[in-house]
Motif scaffolding. Structure first.
Motif, PDB file in Angstrom:
ATOM      1  N   LEU A  97       1.263 -14.899   2.424  1.00  8.04           N
ATOM      2  CA  LEU A  97       0.914 -13.488   2.594  1.00  8.04           C
ATOM      3  C   LEU A  97      -0.437 -13.179   1.952  1.00  8.04           C
ATOM      4  O   LEU A  97      -1.241 -12.427   2.503  1.00  8.04           O
ATOM      5  CB  LEU A  97       1.993 -12.599   1.970  1.00  8.04           C
ATOM      6  CG  LEU A  97       3.328 -12.507   2.711  1.00  8.04           C
ATOM      7  CD1 LEU A  97       4.338 -11.749   1.853  1.00  8.04           C
ATOM      8  CD2 LEU A  97       3.162 -11.811   4.058  1.00  8.04           C
TER       9      LEU A  97
ATOM     10  N   GLU B   4       1.924  -7.544   2.535  1.00 10.29           N
ATOM     11  CA  GLU B   4       0.983  -8.373   1.779  1.00 10.29           C
ATOM     12  C   GLU B   4       0.366  -7.595   0.621  1.00 10.29           C
ATOM     13  O   GLU B   4      -0.027  -8.179  -0.388  1.00 10.29           O
ATOM     14  CB  GLU B   4      -0.110  -8.931   2.696  1.00 10.29           C
ATOM     15  CG  GLU B   4      -0.948  -7.898   3.402  1.00 10.29           C
ATOM     16  CD  GLU B   4      -0.300  -7.386   4.674  1.00 10.29           C
ATOM     17  OE1 GLU B   4      -0.911  -6.521   5.323  1.00 10.29           O
ATOM     18  OE2 GLU B   4       0.814  -7.840   5.013  1.00 10.29           O
TER      19      GLU B   4
ATOM     20  N   THR C 275       2.757  -4.678   8.241  1.00 13.08           N
ATOM     21  CA  THR C 275       1.737  -5.653   7.870  1.00 13.08           C
ATOM     22  C   THR C 275       0.394  -5.375   8.526  1.00 13.08           C
ATOM     23  O   THR C 275       0.325  -4.773   9.605  1.00 13.08           O
ATOM     24  CB  THR C 275       2.186  -7.076   8.252  1.00 13.08           C
ATOM     25  OG1 THR C 275       1.183  -8.013   7.862  1.00 13.08           O
ATOM     26  CG2 THR C 275       2.429  -7.192   9.750  1.00 13.08           C
TER      27      THR C 275
END
Length: 455
Positions: free
Chosen positions: A214, A239, A298
């Motif tokens: 990540l 992340e 994300t």
């Protein structure tokens, strides 16, 4: 049809406001730019009340949960969003989740067939100077209208980034590795037989490699005008959470507690009862063919997402119906620019509703749209508007938006008990139940004494 009120924006807030007004005999023009050749960075259809992020309305527990209490209050006010949600509900444990397509179709059908509603596919570029208007264009307001709003408010708009979670095809998940279970085996009437979440377990080594992936994965680059725009904590990219520490995810969306792996192999999971970390997927449509990755919003690039997410045990061959994404959201500094009836101080013929006011979440957005509709209906009827009590979920949320919050640090907010007047004399363990009991009693009294709002 002659017009009483013009609503700009056919999302949850605009749709709910239109329903409340139309049910009270007012004639509504509902303008939605999707379907007129325009689209936002996050929407995929032109359907009214499309859900662009999660398919969950979160907890439906109205005994000790603030958003569940908000569900309860909206149902008592004949909420269209809650009616459509019931028709499109899919299993999600104690949460209320919906088939997003069925939900949107139910909302659109109800409004399109209502004799007092005219749905018009058109883009509105400037705030109307006259007439009664509700602006419910949401956090993805078109640039031209956003500029008109900034000019009218005399205040710079604020912004934050919002990220979308990926959706996986159910038949591409390896159920020899993953298993179905709700955390702590909690069930509701809508629950599946075995549980409501697909769980993918990780060993410590797998988790640490995933965490590093990540951090290292290629991210979406920001444009110059997007620089220094803050994230909203309630929809944080995974992340970004990972960057806050190795174990942050294990105490957040990847927490393993309450999930007993039936496929546990001692040599792989030596720590005992639970895996080191778990990735959960929640049913996204009625058929159960699509499942979204819970908490996996994300800003990783598409290729990086596919490569990394297929390292998750059980998702090695995952096929994605949608990958994650990132878009910029905008909202008003409402404590400064709006009055206590959601009217623009510099142009009181205009109300704002939904996420653009600085509430966060599907249900909160719809609730503020509902309130804006009731306020406008009261104004048309010539009756004095009496807001819901601050001890209720709707009253607490409205109070936060229209004055309780610090304007200098104002940020989007989900409904939560921190917005309610405190109960210091109640023990902490009983406080949530006490909040909901007080709220239901006070809200019921408000409903009983409120003047009938009718045109």
């Amino acid at each position: 049809m002659e017009l009483d009120i013009h609503i700009i924006g056919g999302g949850l807030a605009g749709s709910e406001a239109a329903w409340q007004l139309a049910q009270r005999g007012l004639r509504v023009r509902l303008s939605e730019m999707r379907g007129a050749g325009d689209m936002t960075p996050a929407h995929q259809t032109d359907g009214l009340a499309e859900l662009v992020c999660s398919n969950s309305f979160r907890s439906d527990d109205d005994t000790k949960n603030a958003v569940g209490l908000l569900h309860h209050e909206m149902r008592r006010l004949d909420s269209l969003v809650m009616q459509a949600g019931a028709k499109a509900q899919v299993p999600a444990g104690s949460a209320m989740a919906v088939d997003r397509d069925m939900f949107s179709e139910a909302v659109e059908k109800a409004l399109s067939e209502h004799p007092n509603v005219t749905v018009v596919r058109e883009r509105v570029d400037t705030l109307p100077p006259t007439g009664s208007v509700i602006v419910a264009t949401g956090p993805l307001t078109a640039q031209s209208l956003a500029e008109s709003i900034v000019e009218a408010t005399g205040s710079e708009r604020l912004a934050f980034f919002d990220a979308i979670a990926p959706i996986v095809h159910r038949d591409s998940i390896d159920m020899d590795i993953a298993w179905v279970q709700s955390r702590w085996n909690k069930r509701t009437e809508a629950s599946n037989e075995d549980g409501d979440y697909i769980n993918c377990p990780m060993t410590e080594a797998q988790y640490e490699a995933f965490h590093q992936g990540l951090l290292d994965g290629e991210k979406t680059e920001f444009r110059e005008w997007e620089a220094n725009t803050p994230y909203f904590d309630g929809c944080m990219p995974i992340e970004v959470m990972a960057s806050r520490g190795l174990d942050t995810l294990r105490f957040g969306p990847m927490k393993p507690v309450g999930l007993d792996n039936p496929n546990d192999r001692t040599e792989e999971f030596p720590q005992g009862r639970w895996p080191h970390a778990v990735v959960q997927l929640r049913q996204d449509n009625k058929l159960g063919t699509l499942w979204n990755m819970v908490g996996f919003q994300t800003k990783l690039k598409y290729g990086a997402q596919v490569e990394l997410f297929r390292t998750i045990p059980g998702l090695e061959n995952a096929e994605f119906a949608r990958l994650g994404g990132l878009h910029r959201n905008t909202f008003l500094n409402s404590p400064i620019v709006l009055d206590h009836e959601l009217r623009l101080r510099k142009a009181p013929n205009i109300r704002f509703a939904g996420q653009i006011t600085g509430c966060e979440g599907y249900v909160e957005s719809a609730a503020v749209g509902l309130l804006a509709g009731l306020m406008a209906a009261s104004e048309f009827a010539g009756t004095r508007w009496s807001p819901p009590p601050r001890t209720s979920a709707m009253g607490a949320l409205l109070s936060h938006i229209t004055g309780d919050a610090n304007a200098e640090t104002f940020q989007p907010m989900n409904v939560n008990f921190g917005l309610f007047p405190p109960l210091h004399d109640v023990k902490k363990k009983q406080r949530k139940e006490a909040y909901t009991e007080r709220a239901k009693a006070d809200f019921g009294s408000w409903l009983a004494t409120m003047d009938r709002i009718a045109a």
